[in-house]
Scaffold this motif. Structure first.
Motif, PDB file in Angstrom:
ATOM      1  N   ALA A 199      -3.448 -20.471   5.703  1.00 57.77           N
ATOM      2  CA  ALA A 199      -4.415 -19.860   4.544  1.00 57.77           C
ATOM      3  C   ALA A 199      -4.510 -20.634   3.721  1.00 57.77           C
ATOM      4  O   ALA A 199      -5.608 -20.460   3.160  1.00 57.77           O
ATOM      5  CB  ALA A 199      -2.308 -18.430   4.654  1.00 57.77           C
ATOM      6  N   LEU A 200      -4.044 -21.360   3.259  1.00 56.41           N
ATOM      7  CA  LEU A 200      -4.358 -22.298   2.389  1.00 56.41           C
ATOM      8  C   LEU A 200      -5.716 -22.822   3.216  1.00 56.41           C
ATOM      9  O   LEU A 200      -6.916 -23.129   2.076  1.00 56.41           O
ATOM     10  CB  LEU A 200      -2.559 -23.408   2.220  1.00 56.41           C
ATOM     11  CG  LEU A 200      -2.552 -23.124   1.008  1.00 56.41           C
ATOM     12  CD1 LEU A 200      -1.134 -23.840   0.716  1.00 56.41           C
ATOM     13  CD2 LEU A 200      -2.552 -23.165   0.409  1.00 56.41           C
ATOM     14  N   GLY A 201      -5.980 -23.518   4.046  1.00 59.30           N
ATOM     15  CA  GLY A 201      -6.672 -24.058   3.624  1.00 59.30           C
ATOM     16  C   GLY A 201      -8.283 -23.284   4.881  1.00 59.30           C
ATOM     17  O   GLY A 201      -9.374 -23.768   4.546  1.00 59.30           O
ATOM     18  N   SER A 202      -7.632 -22.529   5.043  1.00 61.94           N
ATOM     19  CA  SER A 202      -9.924 -21.256   5.056  1.00 61.94           C
ATOM     20  C   SER A 202      -9.861 -21.107   3.611  1.00 61.94           C
ATOM     21  O   SER A 202     -11.187 -21.039   3.796  1.00 61.94           O
ATOM     22  CB  SER A 202      -8.838 -19.958   5.697  1.00 61.94           C
ATOM     23  OG  SER A 202      -7.833 -19.431   4.943  1.00 61.94           O
ATOM     24  N   GLN A 203      -9.141 -21.114   2.677  1.00 54.54           N
ATOM     25  CA  GLN A 203      -9.757 -21.027   1.536  1.00 54.54           C
ATOM     26  C   GLN A 203     -10.353 -22.176   0.849  1.00 54.54           C
ATOM     27  O   GLN A 203     -10.666 -22.251   0.000  1.00 54.54           O
ATOM     28  CB  GLN A 203      -8.350 -20.301   0.226  1.00 54.54           C
ATOM     29  CG  GLN A 203      -8.181 -19.147   0.600  1.00 54.54           C
ATOM     30  CD  GLN A 203      -9.027 -17.859   0.825  1.00 54.54           C
ATOM     31  OE1 GLN A 203     -10.041 -18.229  -0.224  1.00 54.54           O
ATOM     32  NE2 GLN A 203      -8.810 -16.821   2.645  1.00 54.54           N
ATOM     33  N   GLY A 204     -10.055 -23.508   1.711  1.00 57.24           N
ATOM     34  CA  GLY A 204     -10.681 -24.701   1.192  1.00 57.24           C
ATOM     35  C   GLY A 204      -9.151 -25.107   0.180  1.00 57.24           C
ATOM     36  O   GLY A 204     -10.132 -26.248  -0.374  1.00 57.24           O
ATOM     37  N   LEU A 205      -7.728 -25.065  -0.114  1.00 58.81           N
ATOM     38  CA  LEU A 205      -7.163 -25.656  -1.036  1.00 58.81           C
ATOM     39  C   LEU A 205      -6.881 -26.832  -0.465  1.00 58.81           C
ATOM     40  O   LEU A 205      -5.798 -27.194  -1.131  1.00 58.81           O
ATOM     41  CB  LEU A 205      -6.368 -24.540  -1.332  1.00 58.81           C
ATOM     42  CG  LEU A 205      -7.038 -23.182  -1.797  1.00 58.81           C
ATOM     43  CD1 LEU A 205      -6.472 -22.319  -2.452  1.00 58.81           C
ATOM     44  CD2 LEU A 205      -7.581 -23.239  -3.538  1.00 58.81           C
ATOM     45  N   MET A 206      -6.524 -26.850   1.175  1.00 57.76           N
ATOM     46  CA  MET A 206      -5.872 -27.724   1.530  1.00 57.76           C
ATOM     47  C   MET A 206      -6.734 -28.693   3.044  1.00 57.76           C
ATOM     48  O   MET A 206      -6.910 -27.647   3.822  1.00 57.76           O
ATOM     49  CB  MET A 206      -4.875 -27.086   2.758  1.00 57.76           C
ATOM     50  CG  MET A 206      -4.160 -28.047   3.476  1.00 57.76           C
ATOM     51  SD  MET A 206      -2.268 -29.070   2.167  1.00 57.76           S
ATOM     52  CE  MET A 206      -0.978 -27.750   1.895  1.00 57.76           C
ATOM     53  N   PRO A 207      -6.770 -29.564   2.143  1.00 60.33           N
ATOM     54  CA  PRO A 207      -7.272 -30.822   2.886  1.00 60.33           C
ATOM     55  C   PRO A 207      -6.871 -31.154   4.486  1.00 60.33           C
ATOM     56  O   PRO A 207      -5.368 -31.364   4.026  1.00 60.33           O
ATOM     57  CB  PRO A 207      -7.535 -31.727   2.530  1.00 60.33           C
ATOM     58  CG  PRO A 207      -7.053 -31.809   0.962  1.00 60.33           C
ATOM     59  CD  PRO A 207      -6.590 -30.574   1.056  1.00 60.33           C
ATOM     60  N   ILE A 208      -7.267 -31.688   5.035  1.00 53.87           N
ATOM     61  CA  ILE A 208      -6.565 -31.767   6.847  1.00 53.87           C
ATOM     62  C   ILE A 208      -5.549 -32.712   6.423  1.00 53.87           C
ATOM     63  O   ILE A 208      -4.661 -32.782   7.023  1.00 53.87           O
ATOM     64  CB  ILE A 208      -7.849 -31.579   7.681  1.00 53.87           C
ATOM     65  CG1 ILE A 208      -6.910 -32.198   9.407  1.00 53.87           C
ATOM     66  CG2 ILE A 208      -8.475 -32.612   7.785  1.00 53.87           C
ATOM     67  CD1 ILE A 208      -6.164 -30.515   9.158  1.00 53.87           C
ATOM     68  N   GLY A 273     -12.359 -29.373  15.961  1.00 54.81           N
ATOM     69  CA  GLY A 273     -12.639 -28.239  15.393  1.00 54.81           C
ATOM     70  C   GLY A 273     -13.640 -28.857  13.329  1.00 54.81           C
ATOM     71  O   GLY A 273     -13.252 -29.767  12.996  1.00 54.81           O
ATOM     72  N   ASN A 274     -13.956 -27.122  13.570  1.00 57.25           N
ATOM     73  CA  ASN A 274     -15.769 -27.667  12.236  1.00 57.25           C
ATOM     74  C   ASN A 274     -14.228 -27.045  11.284  1.00 57.25           C
ATOM     75  O   ASN A 274     -14.538 -27.467  10.328  1.00 57.25           O
ATOM     76  CB  ASN A 274     -16.274 -26.493  12.491  1.00 57.25           C
ATOM     77  CG  ASN A 274     -17.179 -27.328  13.838  1.00 57.25           C
ATOM     78  OD1 ASN A 274     -17.284 -28.706  14.079  1.00 57.25           O
ATOM     79  ND2 ASN A 274     -18.033 -26.634  14.765  1.00 57.25           N
ATOM     80  N   SER A 275     -13.903 -26.436  11.441  1.00 55.33           N
ATOM     81  CA  SER A 275     -13.558 -25.158  10.060  1.00 55.33           C
ATOM     82  C   SER A 275     -10.921 -25.787  10.274  1.00 55.33           C
ATOM     83  O   SER A 275     -10.670 -26.709  11.310  1.00 55.33           O
ATOM     84  CB  SER A 275     -13.240 -24.325  10.441  1.00 55.33           C
ATOM     85  OG  SER A 275     -12.383 -23.881  11.063  1.00 55.33           O
ATOM     86  N   VAL A 276     -11.398 -26.099   8.682  1.00 53.99           N
ATOM     87  CA  VAL A 276     -10.031 -26.891   9.136  1.00 53.99           C
ATOM     88  C   VAL A 276      -8.569 -26.055   9.052  1.00 53.99           C
ATOM     89  O   VAL A 276      -7.532 -25.894   9.496  1.00 53.99           O
ATOM     90  CB  VAL A 276      -9.541 -26.749   7.209  1.00 53.99           C
ATOM     91  CG1 VAL A 276      -8.361 -26.948   6.952  1.00 53.99           C
ATOM     92  CG2 VAL A 276     -10.289 -27.890   6.300  1.00 53.99           C
ATOM     93  N   SER A 277      -8.928 -24.693   9.297  1.00 55.40           N
ATOM     94  CA  SER A 277      -7.761 -23.816  10.300  1.00 55.40           C
ATOM     95  C   SER A 277      -7.497 -24.130  11.438  1.00 55.40           C
ATOM     96  O   SER A 277      -7.111 -24.265  11.681  1.00 55.40           O
ATOM     97  CB  SER A 277      -8.494 -22.338  10.228  1.00 55.40           C
ATOM     98  OG  SER A 277      -8.380 -22.175   8.569  1.00 55.40           O
TER      99      SER A 277
END
Length: 541
Positions: A199-208, A273-277
């Motif tokens: 959830a955090l990653g999908s909003q750009g709040l949590m870098p991998i 993958g491309n997205s953090v999620s």
């Protein structure tokens, strides 16, 4: 703003965890009849136990539930420690499927799934369809919780302070591992921790880079459920729970060295993958898969280590039938002899349950209660095995005599199981007596002991008649049963006299009468069992 944000995140997390629990418990109900057979097909080869752990966790959607069940199976003597370690390894991989599902855009599916599940649960008549409906509701609630968390966190996209705080975990992975460990212990769900990260990653709040150490710590935290479940269990069950912890600590060490000593993090991330999620979900899967592949050859090492850490030997009740050889089904006469041995074993287990019930009557000890319930569970399991075995024998060509023997054995199996239920009911009556501060007079206790002793004598005579193949001893059970009925009548008469003279408590009198009712029923069932064994002897002549 922040007050509302915190409430929405916690509410979404609560729905997510509730959805996981509902999904898991409903799936367990749907697959409950298969779980024991799945465990029973675990082969001696370790790789198959990993597959059992993997597919069981994929089915019930909870590695914690699989770990707790595994501890229970080991505690029951259904599987060995080595097999349990393999199942736990497989469970670690199976649990990653939840993260893979929620890493996709599942927002639009939440309400349709809840509506579909609701309709199935409330319209269907069959329990299985209702459970499937509740499973779908659980999945929909899980998706809804995930959507709420994502939406609630979106305002933080422009909050540089929050982003800076999360970057601490990428700069110092040790803090990230501790955060993942603590959060998973708190939530008692590794999937919930991963869901929050996604959830955090999908909003750009949590870098991998910050998410990786947290998800690594999450794998250690998930062991807490099995460790808690192992409290008060057998030594082997404790070894199983601790081996899970050891396995995940070793895995964390291996991954930490690869990522932070050899600095392979950028290399690994580019393939996830491309997205953090998706990166979080894929690294979670890769972590557990690589850890299992690397440590799988060392199952023997884990087994020896935990055995040294928890020395001693368990006395466990085998909940599987011990004498039923499937190869003998082709020879029904020999197969029925094996069933007879298993029935004799069941009678001895029930006899021990009565002993333990009377022991519990004399002293308050939760360990005795556990022993009774373990044996009652064993009886249920063995009865299923016996009925299944006899059903397979019945499909062969049998003569009249052999068919009659088989029918009598079916009756015996059911009667033994019911006898065990009465011993268990006596335990519950004793618990009710203590919870309500009731007491028996010395005369009542003497009469109860007399009743227990007579039923115990009947057990002893019946077992001797079976073991010695003695018709005289089996016939003697009828005489003993008459004696039990006489003792019960005398006790009831004396009890009514004491009630009229106000020499006993009316409420405790109900418990007293009910205990004698169960003793009388046990005598009736044991007499029926003795008659069926006599019939079997007659048909063999």
């Amino acid at each position: 703003m922040y007050y509302k944000l915190v409430l929405e995140v916690l509410g979404g997390l609560a729905l997510f965890i509730f959805g996981i629990n509902r999904l898991s418990s409903s799936l367990q109900k749907v697959t409950s009849n298969k779980l024991k057979s799945v465990i029973n097909i675990v082969a001696k080869k370790s790789w198959s136990t990993v597959l059992v752990g993997l597919f069981t966790t994929m089915l019930i959607q909870s590695s914690s539930a699989t770990s707790v069940m595994t501890v229970g199976f080991v505690n029951a003597g259904l599987i060995t420690l080595r097999q349990a370690i393999g199942i736990v390894m497989g469970a670690n991989i199976g649990t990653t499927i939840t993260a893979q599902i929620v890493s996709f855009k599942i927002d639009i599916l939440a309400f349709p799934l809840i509506i579909l599940g609701f309709l199935m649960h409330f319209i269907a008549k069959r329990r299985r369809i209702k459970n499937i409906g509740m499973t779908i509701i659980g999945l929909g609630i899980l998706f809804l919780g995930m959507t709420i968390m994502k939406d609630a966190l979106s305002p933080l996209q422009d909050n540089e302070g929050f982003k800076t705080f999360l970057l601490v975990f990428s700069r110092n992975p040790f803090f990230g591992i501790l955060a993942g460990l603590g959060l998973t212990i708190l939530l008692q769900s590794s999937s919930a921790t991963i869901g929050l990260l996604i959830a955090l990653g999908s909003q750009g709040l949590m870098p991998i880079e910050a998410a990786i150490p947290i998800l690594i710590g999450d794998n250690i935290g998930t062991c807490s459920t099995a460790l808690i479940a192992s409290i008060g269990t057998t030594i082997t069950a404790k070894r199983t729970a601790f081996s899970h912890l050891m396995f995940n600590i070793f895995g964390t060490g291996i991954f930490a060295i690869l990522l932070y000593v050899f600095r392979l993090q950028p290399f690994i991330v580019q393939f996830t993958g491309n997205s953090v999620s998706h990166q979080i979900a894929n690294i979670h899967t890769a972590f557990n898969l690589i850890t299992t592949l690397v440590l799988f050859p060392f199952i023997g090492f884990f087994e020896k280590t935990v055995t040294r850490l928890f020395p001693g030997q368990d006395i466990t009740i085998q909940k599987n039938a011990l004498h039923l050889d499937k190869r003998l089904i082709q020879t029904p006469a020999l197969a029925l002899e094996q069933v007879k041995k298993e029935l004799a074993r069941m009678i001895k287990i029930t006899d021990t349950m009565l002993d333990l019930s009377f022991e519990r009557f004399e002293k308050k000890d939760t360990l005795i209660e556990k022993k009774i319930l373990d044996r009652e569970s064993a009886l249920d399991s063995i009865t299923e095995d016996v009925i299944r075995y006899l059903t397979k024998i019945s499909q062969k060509t049998l003569g009249l005599r052999m068919s009659n023997q088989l029918t009598n054995m079916l009756h015996i199996a059911y009667d033994i199981e019911r006898t065990g239920d009465h011993a268990e009911s006596i335990l519950y009556l004793i618990q009710v007596k203590e919870e309500n501060n009731m007491f028996f007079s010395s005369k009542e206790e003497e009469e109860l002991k007399k009743g227990f002793d007579q039923v115990k004598y009947m057990f002893k005579t019946l077992s001797a008649g079976i073991d010695d193949d003695s018709s005289n001893k089996l016939h003697k059970c009828e005489e003993i049963e008459v004696g039990i009925d006489r003792i019960v009548r005398e006790a009831r008469t004396n009890h009514l006299t004491r009630l009229r003279n106000e020499e006993c408590q009316p409420h405790s009198g109900v418990i007293f009468a009910d205990i004698f009712l169960h003793l009388e029923r046990m005598g009736d069932l044991l007499y029926a069992i003795s008659k069926n064994f006599l019939n079997i002897k007659e048909y063999k002549v």
